[in-house]
Write an enzyme that holds these catalytic residues in place. Structure first.
Site, PDB file in Angstrom:
ATOM      1  CG  PHE A 150     -23.510   1.402   9.783  1.00  0.00           C
ATOM      2  CD1 PHE A 150     -24.212   1.615  10.965  1.00  0.00           C
ATOM      3  CD2 PHE A 150     -22.228   1.904   9.677  1.00  0.00           C
ATOM      4  CE1 PHE A 150     -23.652   2.337  12.006  1.00  0.00           C
ATOM      5  CE2 PHE A 150     -21.654   2.619  10.720  1.00  0.00           C
ATOM      6  CZ  PHE A 150     -22.371   2.842  11.884  1.00  0.00           C
ATOM      7  CG  ASN A 209     -26.866  -2.346  15.268  1.00  0.00           C
ATOM      8  OD1 ASN A 209     -27.227  -1.842  14.206  1.00  0.00           O
ATOM      9  ND2 ASN A 209     -26.083  -3.399  15.322  1.00  0.00           N
ATOM     10  CB  CYS A 261     -26.558  -7.040  14.457  1.00  0.00           C
ATOM     11  SG  CYS A 261     -25.326  -7.463  13.218  1.00  0.00           S
ATOM     12  CE  LYS A 322     -32.321  -8.399   7.638  1.00  0.00           C
ATOM     13  NZ  LYS A 322     -32.028  -7.004   7.551  1.00  0.00           N
TER      14      LYS A 322
HETATM   15  N1  LIG Z   1     -24.272  -9.806   9.877  1.00  0.00           N
HETATM   16  C1  LIG Z   1     -24.591  -8.523   9.806  1.00  0.00           C
HETATM   17  O1  LIG Z   1     -25.654  -8.146   9.299  1.00  0.00           O
HETATM   18  C2  LIG Z   1     -23.660  -7.472  10.357  1.00  0.00           C
HETATM   19  C3  LIG Z   1     -23.854  -6.136  10.012  1.00  0.00           C
HETATM   20  C4  LIG Z   1     -22.989  -5.177  10.518  1.00  0.00           C
HETATM   21  C5  LIG Z   1     -21.950  -5.559  11.360  1.00  0.00           C
HETATM   22  N2  LIG Z   1     -21.793  -6.870  11.705  1.00  0.00           N
HETATM   23  C6  LIG Z   1     -20.662  -7.226  12.563  1.00  0.00           C
HETATM   24  O2  LIG Z   1     -19.620  -7.736  11.735  1.00  0.00           O
HETATM   25  C7  LIG Z   1     -18.915  -8.799  12.378  1.00  0.00           C
HETATM   26  C8  LIG Z   1     -18.998 -10.057  11.539  1.00  0.00           C
HETATM   27  O3  LIG Z   1     -20.335 -10.440  11.438  1.00  0.00           O
HETATM   28  P1  LIG Z   1     -20.811 -11.621  10.467  1.00  0.00           P
HETATM   29  O4  LIG Z   1     -22.279 -11.704  10.590  1.00  0.00           O
HETATM   30  O5  LIG Z   1     -20.179 -11.447   9.139  1.00  0.00           O
HETATM   31  O6  LIG Z   1     -20.131 -12.873  11.204  1.00  0.00           O
HETATM   32  P2  LIG Z   1     -20.039 -14.372  10.676  1.00  0.00           P
HETATM   33  O7  LIG Z   1     -20.084 -15.222  11.881  1.00  0.00           O
HETATM   34  O8  LIG Z   1     -21.012 -14.592   9.565  1.00  0.00           O
HETATM   35  O9  LIG Z   1     -18.583 -14.450  10.026  1.00  0.00           O
HETATM   36  C9  LIG Z   1     -17.400 -14.318  10.751  1.00  0.00           C
HETATM   37  C10 LIG Z   1     -16.335 -15.154  10.035  1.00  0.00           C
HETATM   38  O10 LIG Z   1     -15.072 -14.861  10.619  1.00  0.00           O
HETATM   39  C11 LIG Z   1     -14.305 -16.053  10.616  1.00  0.00           C
HETATM   40  N3  LIG Z   1     -13.180 -15.894  11.542  1.00  0.00           N
HETATM   41  C12 LIG Z   1     -13.183 -15.829  12.888  1.00  0.00           C
HETATM   42  N4  LIG Z   1     -11.933 -15.654  13.364  1.00  0.00           N
HETATM   43  C13 LIG Z   1     -11.119 -15.567  12.299  1.00  0.00           C
HETATM   44  C14 LIG Z   1      -9.725 -15.392  12.132  1.00  0.00           C
HETATM   45  N5  LIG Z   1      -8.908 -15.239  13.185  1.00  0.00           N
HETATM   46  N6  LIG Z   1      -9.215 -15.400  10.886  1.00  0.00           N
HETATM   47  C15 LIG Z   1     -10.016 -15.551   9.805  1.00  0.00           C
HETATM   48  N7  LIG Z   1     -11.359 -15.735   9.897  1.00  0.00           N
HETATM   49  C16 LIG Z   1     -11.896 -15.729  11.119  1.00  0.00           C
HETATM   50  C17 LIG Z   1     -15.318 -17.115  10.984  1.00  0.00           C
HETATM   51  O11 LIG Z   1     -14.881 -18.413  10.627  1.00  0.00           O
HETATM   52  C18 LIG Z   1     -16.557 -16.648  10.199  1.00  0.00           C
HETATM   53  O12 LIG Z   1     -16.639 -17.256   8.911  1.00  0.00           O
HETATM   54  C19 LIG Z   1     -19.575  -8.919  13.765  1.00  0.00           C
HETATM   55  O13 LIG Z   1     -18.854  -8.144  14.676  1.00  0.00           O
HETATM   56  C20 LIG Z   1     -20.962  -8.338  13.545  1.00  0.00           C
HETATM   57  O14 LIG Z   1     -21.496  -7.819  14.732  1.00  0.00           O
HETATM   58  C21 LIG Z   1     -22.610  -7.833  11.200  1.00  0.00           C
END
Ligand SMILES: NC(=O)c1ccc[n+]([C@@H]2O[C@H](COP(=O)([O-])OP(=O)(O)OC[C@H]3O[C@@H](n4cnc5c(N)ncnc54)[C@H](O)[C@@H]3O)[C@@H](O)[C@H]2O)c1
Length: 435
Positions: A150, A209, A261, A322
């Site tokens: 979150f 969300n 998100c 943001k």
């Molecule tokens: N960004 C946010 O604020 C936020 C907050 C809460 C939840 N989430 C959720 O968390 C998840 C990740 O979000 P994020 O913003 O960190 O994504 P991101 O795109 O910044 O990072 C994801 C990373 O995972 C790597 N990846 C993909 N497949 C892989 C694998 N098989 N092995 C190893 N690495 C792998 C990618 O190369 C990338 O660096 C999403 O589902 C998102 O909805 C994001």
């Protein structure tokens, strides 16, 4: 505890670092070699306040490592968190390919009992589908849990270290006990750890969300109504926010929600509802309002300049979706800048942190400026797309002198309309009564 974090983006890097900070030994893995090389060289690939210092300390003290080798990281750990991206797929549903491949890889690499924790935001039922998929690969007992994240970009470390609650979706007592222990240092002020079944945990993340996205769209529509009926959104917003049943967060009008998100998660839940023959009209409306809101400022620009923007130049302050992040995914600035370019205008942009990401999106189609005042030189108007603190009290005389026309389109309501009038700016904002 030894932990592997699979996916080292905004969520994975923050989670891994915070778990290391609480004493665990953590390996953060990513398939993106460049990212891992950067991290090994001490460079933080994203901007998140406070993260760099925390990463540096935990690396120095030997609790945090980076790798591209999932199998090795998993074989040395008992718990693996999957924090891979779940972007919007072609149908509007979440693309789960990265999450599935990460989970399968973990299952193959585990050398004994292992807990796989899905931290990525995934649609209801994904845990069950993953459980089935990994059963083909696992040589040992594996428990699969859902532990949605979150954190908010810009406040990610504080959110992770002091979460409002931790949600653990688990069907295994052993895995629940392990996850409780791992999260205990973060809930010492008695914020709850909510234990539930994985489906409820998965849906809880979307429900939160989507509630926030609906609030943003609601207040944006109230702001639009304010304009046509001659009311003032700041007064209405305060009235809303001071009602304890409602609260004041996520009630600021603007140019619509963006980020990695809300947009994709709203689409994904609409998709889940449709798959289950449910009409989620409320959410579809929130999404429609948001798409319209993202175009609002440019419509005003067009009206102001008589519809023809060819040959005009616009300064844009703020590109990130943001403040306090460099993340530009689904940012309203992209919609605005693309519209300006399509209308034949030139665009000069500034953002304190997002210029590198902007270059990947716009290439040489806009000009980039590290100092905000440089963008306004000779521009026909200034557009404000992100409420970075440094834009709140600029040197207005300097801005006015540099602009060709003293016009500001403020998508974040940063300035006082009376002051703008006194300074002789033509000032457009959202939901406020003209002075
Ligand atoms: N960004 C946010 O604020 C936020 C907050 C809460 C939840 N989430 C959720 O968390 C998840 C990740 O979000 P994020 O913003 O960190 O994504 P991101 O795109 O910044 O990072 C994801 C990373 O995972 C790597 N990846 C993909 N497949 C892989 C694998 N098989 N092995 C190893 N690495 C792998 C990618 O190369 C990338 O660096 C999403 O589902 C998102 O909805 C994001």
């Amino acid at each position: 505890m030894n932990i592997a974090i699979i996916g080292t983006g905004y969520v994975g890097l923050v989670s891994g670092t915070c778990f290391a900070e609480s004493g665990n030994e953590v390996v953060c893995v990513d398939i993106n070699r460049e990212r891992i090389e950067q991290l090994k060289a001490g460079k933080i690939p994203i901007y998140e306040p406070g993260l760099e210092e925390l990463v540096r300390r935990n690396v120095k003290e030997g609790r945090l490592r980076f790798s591209t080798d999932t199998a090795q990281a998993v074989s040395q750990s008992m718990v693996s968190f999957v924090a891979a991206g779940t972007p919007m797929g072609k149908s509007g549903g979440a693309d789960l390919s990265c999450v599935f491949s990460a989970a399968e890889e973990i299952a193959r690499a585990a050398v004994g009992y292992h807990v796989i924790v899905i931290k990525s935001t995934v649609p209801v039922g994904t845990n069950d589908r993953i459980r089935e998929a990994i059963s083909r690969h696992a040589n040992h007992r594996i428990d699969l849990c859902s532990c949605p994240e979150f954190l908010k970009e810009g406040d990610a470390i504080e959110d992770f270290m002091r979460p409002d609650r931790v949600i653990i979706g688990s069907a295994s007592e052993q895995a629940t006990a392990i996850l409780r222990e791992l999260h205990a240092p973060f809930v010492r002020t008695d914020n709850p750890i909510l234990i539930m079944d994985p489906r409820s945990a998965e849906l809880s993340k979307y429900a939160c969300n989507e509630m926030l996205a609906m609030r943003v769209s609601f207040v944006n529509d109230i702001a639009n109504l304010c304009e046509v009926v001659g009311a003032e959104i700041n007064d209405v917003r305060r009235a809303l926010g001071s009602d304890r049943r409602i609260g004041s967060q996520y009630l600021f009008p603007g140019v619509g929600y963006g980020g990695s998100c809300f947009p994709k998660d709203v689409q994904a839940l609409i998709h889940t509802a449709r798959e289950n023959r449910l009409d989620f009209a409320l959410l579809e409306a929130a999404e429609k309002v948001n798409a319209r809101q993202k175009r609002l400022l440019i419509e005003r620009v067009k009206v102001h300049f008589g519809g023809d923007l060819r040959g005009r130049t616009f300064a844009v302050w703020g590109l990130a979706f943001k403040p306090r992040t460099d993340d530009m995914r689904e940012a309203a600035s992209i919609v605005a800048i693309e519209e300006l370019l399509a209308a034949g205008a030139q665009v000069r942009v500034h953002d304190p942190e997002a210029l590198d990401n902007a270059r990947r999106i716009f290439g040489d189609r806009v000009s980039y400026h590290t100092i905000n005042y440089e963008t306004v030189a000779g521009a026909d108007a200034l557009l404000i797309m992100t409420e970075w603190n440094e834009f709140r009290h600029p040197n207005f005389q300097r801005v006015r002198a540099a602009l060709k026309n003293p016009v500001i389109f403020d998508g974040r309501n940063l300035y006082d309309p009376a002051l703008m009038k006194a300074l002789d700016f033509r000032y457009y904002s959202i939901g406020r009564r003209p002075v």
